[in-house]
Design an enzyme around this catalytic site. Structure first.
Site, PDB file in Angstrom:
ATOM      1  N   SER A  29       0.865  -1.062  -0.009  1.00 50.08           N
ATOM      2  CA  SER A  29       0.057   0.030  -0.014  1.00 50.08           C
ATOM      3  C   SER A  29       0.836   1.365  -0.092  1.00 50.08           C
ATOM      4  O   SER A  29       2.090   1.301  -0.405  1.00 50.08           O
ATOM      5  CB  SER A  29      -0.636   0.012   1.172  1.00 50.08           C
ATOM      6  OG  SER A  29      -2.050   1.143   0.942  1.00 50.08           O
ATOM      7  N   ASN A  30       0.437   2.382   0.469  1.00 48.34           N
ATOM      8  CA  ASN A  30       1.257   3.635   0.436  1.00 48.34           C
ATOM      9  C   ASN A  30       0.456   4.582   1.401  1.00 48.34           C
ATOM     10  O   ASN A  30      -0.376   4.120   2.268  1.00 48.34           O
ATOM     11  CB  ASN A  30       0.938   4.569  -0.851  1.00 48.34           C
ATOM     12  CG  ASN A  30      -0.379   4.712  -1.346  1.00 48.34           C
ATOM     13  OD1 ASN A  30      -1.317   5.331  -0.540  1.00 48.34           O
ATOM     14  ND2 ASN A  30      -1.089   4.070  -2.238  1.00 48.34           N
TER      15      ASN A  30
END
Ligand code: C5P
Length: 223
Positions: A29-30
Protein backbone atom coordinates in the site's frame (compact mmCIF):
# COMPACT_ATOMS: atom_id res chain seq x y z
CA UNK A 1 -23.47 29.61 4.87
CA UNK A 2 -21.80 28.90 1.53
CA UNK A 3 -23.31 29.71 -1.85
CA UNK A 4 -24.76 26.48 -3.16
CA UNK A 5 -23.50 27.03 -6.71
CA UNK A 6 -23.08 23.30 -7.38
CA UNK A 7 -26.73 22.36 -6.81
CA UNK A 8 -27.80 19.87 -9.48
CA UNK A 9 -24.27 18.54 -10.10
CA UNK A 10 -23.26 14.99 -9.18
CA UNK A 11 -19.53 14.63 -8.56
CA UNK A 12 -17.33 11.57 -8.09
CA UNK A 13 -14.37 11.85 -5.73
CA UNK A 14 -11.82 9.05 -5.32
CA UNK A 15 -9.74 9.16 -2.15
CA UNK A 16 -7.28 7.31 0.02
CA UNK A 17 -4.82 4.52 -0.70
CA UNK A 18 -5.52 1.16 -2.27
CA UNK A 19 -4.39 -2.05 -0.59
CA UNK A 20 -3.07 -4.91 -2.72
CA UNK A 21 -3.02 -8.22 -0.84
CA UNK A 22 -0.03 -10.55 -1.15
CA UNK A 23 -1.38 -13.34 1.06
CA UNK A 24 -4.03 -13.46 3.85
CA UNK A 25 -1.88 -11.36 6.22
CA UNK A 26 0.29 -9.13 4.01
CA UNK A 27 -0.25 -6.31 1.52
CA UNK A 28 1.33 -3.52 -0.55
CA UNK A 29 0.00 0.00 0.00
CA UNK A 30 1.09 3.65 0.42
CA UNK A 31 0.97 6.52 2.94
CA UNK A 32 -2.11 8.32 1.58
CA UNK A 33 -4.32 9.47 4.48
CA UNK A 34 -7.36 10.37 2.36
CA UNK A 35 -7.52 13.83 3.98
CA UNK A 36 -7.32 15.85 0.75
CA UNK A 37 -10.05 13.82 -0.97
CA UNK A 38 -12.36 13.87 2.05
CA UNK A 39 -11.90 17.66 2.38
CA UNK A 40 -12.83 18.09 -1.29
CA UNK A 41 -15.88 15.82 -0.87
CA UNK A 42 -17.02 17.90 2.14
CA UNK A 43 -16.53 21.20 0.28
CA UNK A 44 -18.43 19.97 -2.80
CA UNK A 45 -21.31 18.82 -0.59
CA UNK A 46 -21.44 22.16 1.26
CA UNK A 47 -21.73 23.95 -2.09
CA UNK A 48 -24.77 21.87 -3.00
CA UNK A 49 -23.36 19.01 -5.10
CA UNK A 50 -24.38 15.38 -4.74
CA UNK A 51 -21.12 13.60 -3.95
CA UNK A 52 -20.13 9.97 -4.49
CA UNK A 53 -16.94 9.24 -2.54
CA UNK A 54 -15.17 6.06 -3.66
CA UNK A 55 -12.64 5.50 -0.93
CA UNK A 56 -9.85 3.17 0.01
CA UNK A 57 -9.27 2.31 3.67
CA UNK A 58 -8.66 5.43 5.80
CA UNK A 59 -8.97 6.44 9.47
CA UNK A 60 -11.47 9.19 8.54
CA UNK A 61 -15.23 9.55 8.98
CA UNK A 62 -16.92 10.39 5.67
CA UNK A 63 -18.48 13.89 5.49
CA UNK A 64 -22.22 14.08 6.30
CA UNK A 65 -24.56 13.54 3.38
CA UNK A 66 -21.91 12.11 1.07
CA UNK A 67 -22.63 8.74 -0.55
CA UNK A 68 -19.65 6.52 0.26
CA UNK A 69 -18.46 3.40 -1.56
CA UNK A 70 -15.73 1.55 0.36
CA UNK A 71 -13.15 -0.36 -1.65
CA UNK A 72 -9.86 -2.07 -0.89
CA UNK A 73 -7.93 -2.83 -4.08
CA UNK A 74 -7.12 -0.80 -7.22
CA UNK A 75 -9.29 -3.17 -9.26
CA UNK A 76 -12.27 -2.67 -6.90
CA UNK A 77 -11.75 1.10 -7.06
CA UNK A 78 -11.60 0.95 -10.88
CA UNK A 79 -14.95 -0.86 -11.03
CA UNK A 80 -16.71 1.29 -8.44
CA UNK A 81 -15.41 4.60 -9.86
CA UNK A 82 -16.09 3.86 -13.55
CA UNK A 83 -19.61 2.64 -12.67
CA UNK A 84 -20.36 5.73 -10.53
CA UNK A 85 -19.02 8.07 -13.22
CA UNK A 86 -21.88 7.00 -15.53
CA UNK A 87 -24.19 9.24 -13.50
CA UNK A 88 -21.73 12.04 -12.69
CA UNK A 89 -21.03 15.48 -14.16
CA UNK A 90 -17.45 15.54 -12.89
CA UNK A 91 -14.73 13.44 -11.28
CA UNK A 92 -11.97 14.50 -8.91
CA UNK A 93 -9.31 11.79 -8.79
CA UNK A 94 -7.57 12.12 -5.42
CA UNK A 95 -6.90 8.47 -4.67
CA UNK A 96 -3.34 7.15 -4.41
CA UNK A 97 -3.94 4.06 -6.52
CA UNK A 98 -1.30 1.34 -6.46
CA UNK A 99 0.53 1.21 -9.80
CA UNK A 100 1.31 -2.50 -9.38
CA UNK A 101 -0.47 -5.40 -7.71
CA UNK A 102 0.70 -8.97 -7.02
CA UNK A 103 0.08 -11.26 -9.99
CA UNK A 104 -1.47 -13.81 -7.64
CA UNK A 105 -2.73 -13.66 -4.06
CA UNK A 106 -1.59 -16.71 -2.05
CA UNK A 107 -4.44 -18.60 -0.32
CA UNK A 108 -2.31 -19.35 2.71
CA UNK A 109 0.37 -17.39 4.56
CA UNK A 110 3.65 -17.48 2.64
CA UNK A 111 6.34 -19.15 4.79
CA UNK A 112 9.69 -17.57 5.51
CA UNK A 113 12.44 -19.51 3.73
CA UNK A 114 15.72 -18.56 1.90
CA UNK A 115 17.14 -15.05 1.95
CA UNK A 116 15.55 -13.06 -0.86
CA UNK A 117 11.87 -13.02 -1.80
CA UNK A 118 10.62 -11.70 -5.12
CA UNK A 119 6.97 -10.85 -5.57
CA UNK A 120 5.77 -10.84 -9.18
CA UNK A 121 3.73 -7.69 -9.82
CA UNK A 122 1.49 -6.63 -12.68
CA UNK A 123 0.33 -3.10 -13.55
CA UNK A 124 -3.09 -1.96 -12.33
CA UNK A 125 -5.58 -0.17 -14.55
CA UNK A 126 -5.44 3.64 -14.63
CA UNK A 127 -8.81 4.85 -13.32
CA UNK A 128 -8.28 8.52 -14.19
CA UNK A 129 -7.24 7.66 -17.76
CA UNK A 130 -10.27 5.37 -18.23
CA UNK A 131 -12.61 8.09 -16.98
CA UNK A 132 -10.80 10.74 -19.06
CA UNK A 133 -11.26 8.60 -22.18
CA UNK A 134 -15.07 8.57 -21.83
CA UNK A 135 -15.66 11.95 -20.19
CA UNK A 136 -16.90 13.90 -23.24
CA UNK A 137 -17.64 17.45 -22.04
CA UNK A 138 -17.70 16.41 -18.36
CA UNK A 139 -15.00 17.70 -16.01
CA UNK A 140 -12.12 15.50 -14.86
CA UNK A 141 -9.52 16.77 -12.38
CA UNK A 142 -6.57 14.86 -10.99
CA UNK A 143 -3.53 15.13 -8.79
CA UNK A 144 0.17 14.79 -9.41
CA UNK A 145 2.85 14.27 -6.81
CA UNK A 146 6.22 14.75 -8.47
CA UNK A 147 9.79 14.74 -7.19
CA UNK A 148 11.47 16.12 -10.33
CA UNK A 149 10.52 17.98 -13.54
CA UNK A 150 7.27 18.71 -11.73
CA UNK A 151 5.48 20.93 -14.21
CA UNK A 152 6.49 18.98 -17.32
CA UNK A 153 5.49 15.66 -15.73
CA UNK A 154 2.19 17.04 -14.44
CA UNK A 155 1.34 18.68 -17.77
CA UNK A 156 1.99 15.46 -19.72
CA UNK A 157 -0.08 13.50 -17.18
CA UNK A 158 -2.92 15.99 -17.65
CA UNK A 159 -2.83 15.46 -21.42
CA UNK A 160 -2.33 11.68 -21.34
CA UNK A 161 -5.27 11.16 -18.96
CA UNK A 162 -7.43 13.79 -20.74
CA UNK A 163 -7.98 15.84 -17.58
CA UNK A 164 -9.25 19.42 -17.56
CA UNK A 165 -6.92 20.46 -14.79
CA UNK A 166 -4.34 18.84 -12.56
CA UNK A 167 -3.36 19.76 -9.01
CA UNK A 168 0.38 19.56 -8.53
CA UNK A 169 1.58 19.06 -4.98
CA UNK A 170 5.25 19.36 -4.58
CA UNK A 171 7.32 17.18 -2.28
CA UNK A 172 9.91 20.00 -2.38
CA UNK A 173 7.65 22.09 -0.14
CA UNK A 174 7.59 21.48 3.61
CA UNK A 175 4.05 20.76 4.75
CA UNK A 176 2.84 19.55 1.34
CA UNK A 177 1.58 16.15 0.26
CA UNK A 178 0.81 12.96 2.16
CA UNK A 179 -0.48 12.63 5.68
CA UNK A 180 -0.27 16.18 7.06
CA UNK A 181 -3.04 18.74 7.49
CA UNK A 182 -1.55 21.30 5.11
CA UNK A 183 -0.78 21.37 1.41
CA UNK A 184 0.79 23.66 -1.18
CA UNK A 185 -0.58 23.32 -4.68
CA UNK A 186 -0.32 24.63 -8.22
CA UNK A 187 -3.28 24.18 -10.57
CA UNK A 188 -2.23 23.49 -14.18
CA UNK A 189 -4.89 23.83 -16.88
CA UNK A 190 -5.36 22.37 -20.33
CA UNK A 191 -4.56 25.71 -22.01
CA UNK A 192 -1.14 25.81 -20.29
CA UNK A 193 -2.13 28.47 -17.75
CA UNK A 194 -1.49 27.91 -14.04
CA UNK A 195 -2.25 29.32 -10.59
CA UNK A 196 0.26 28.94 -7.74
CA UNK A 197 -1.20 28.89 -4.21
CA UNK A 198 0.50 29.35 -0.83
CA UNK A 199 0.76 26.82 2.01
CA UNK A 200 -2.73 26.32 3.48
CA UNK A 201 -4.82 23.85 5.46
CA UNK A 202 -6.26 21.00 3.37
CA UNK A 203 -9.73 22.50 4.02
CA UNK A 204 -8.64 25.81 2.45
CA UNK A 205 -6.91 23.98 -0.41
CA UNK A 206 -10.15 22.07 -1.03
CA UNK A 207 -12.02 25.39 -1.33
CA UNK A 208 -9.50 26.62 -3.94
CA UNK A 209 -9.91 23.40 -5.94
CA UNK A 210 -13.71 23.60 -5.76
CA UNK A 211 -13.52 27.26 -6.91
CA UNK A 212 -11.68 25.97 -10.01
CA UNK A 213 -14.48 23.43 -10.58
CA UNK A 214 -17.12 26.17 -10.29
CA UNK A 215 -15.16 28.35 -12.74
CA UNK A 216 -15.18 25.47 -15.27
CA UNK A 217 -18.98 25.67 -15.38
CA UNK A 218 -19.37 29.42 -14.88
CA UNK A 219 -20.32 31.42 -17.97
CA UNK A 220 -16.97 32.60 -19.37
CA UNK A 221 -18.05 36.28 -19.45
CA UNK A 222 -18.91 36.17 -15.73
CA UNK A 223 -15.31 35.51 -14.69
O1 C5P B 1 0.18 8.65 -13.06
P1 C5P B 1 -0.03 9.06 -11.64
O2 C5P B 1 -0.40 7.92 -10.73
O3 C5P B 1 1.04 9.93 -11.06
O4 C5P B 1 -1.31 10.02 -11.74
C1 C5P B 1 -1.92 10.52 -10.61
C2 C5P B 1 -3.37 10.83 -10.89
O5 C5P B 1 -4.00 9.73 -11.55
C3 C5P B 1 -4.17 11.03 -9.64
O6 C5P B 1 -5.25 11.91 -9.95
C4 C5P B 1 -4.67 9.61 -9.33
O7 C5P B 1 -5.82 9.61 -8.52
C5 C5P B 1 -4.94 9.08 -10.72
N1 C5P B 1 -4.76 7.61 -10.87
C6 C5P B 1 -5.87 6.79 -11.03
N2 C5P B 1 -5.68 5.43 -11.24
C7 C5P B 1 -4.44 4.91 -11.27
C8 C5P B 1 -3.31 5.73 -11.08
C9 C5P B 1 -3.50 7.08 -10.88
O8 C5P B 1 -7.00 7.27 -11.00
N3 C5P B 1 -4.31 3.59 -11.44
Amino acid sequence: AKKRNLTGKTILVTAGPTIEPIDPVRYISNFSSGKMGYAIAAELKERGAEVILVTGKTALTPPDGVQTVDVVTAEQMFRAATKAFDRCDAAVMCAAVADYTPQAVADTKIKKEGSAWNIALQPTRDIAAAIGAVKGTRLVAGFALETDHERANAQSKLERKNMDFIVLNSLQDDGAGFGGNTNKITILRRDGSETVFGLKSKTEVAADIVDEIEAFWAPKNAR
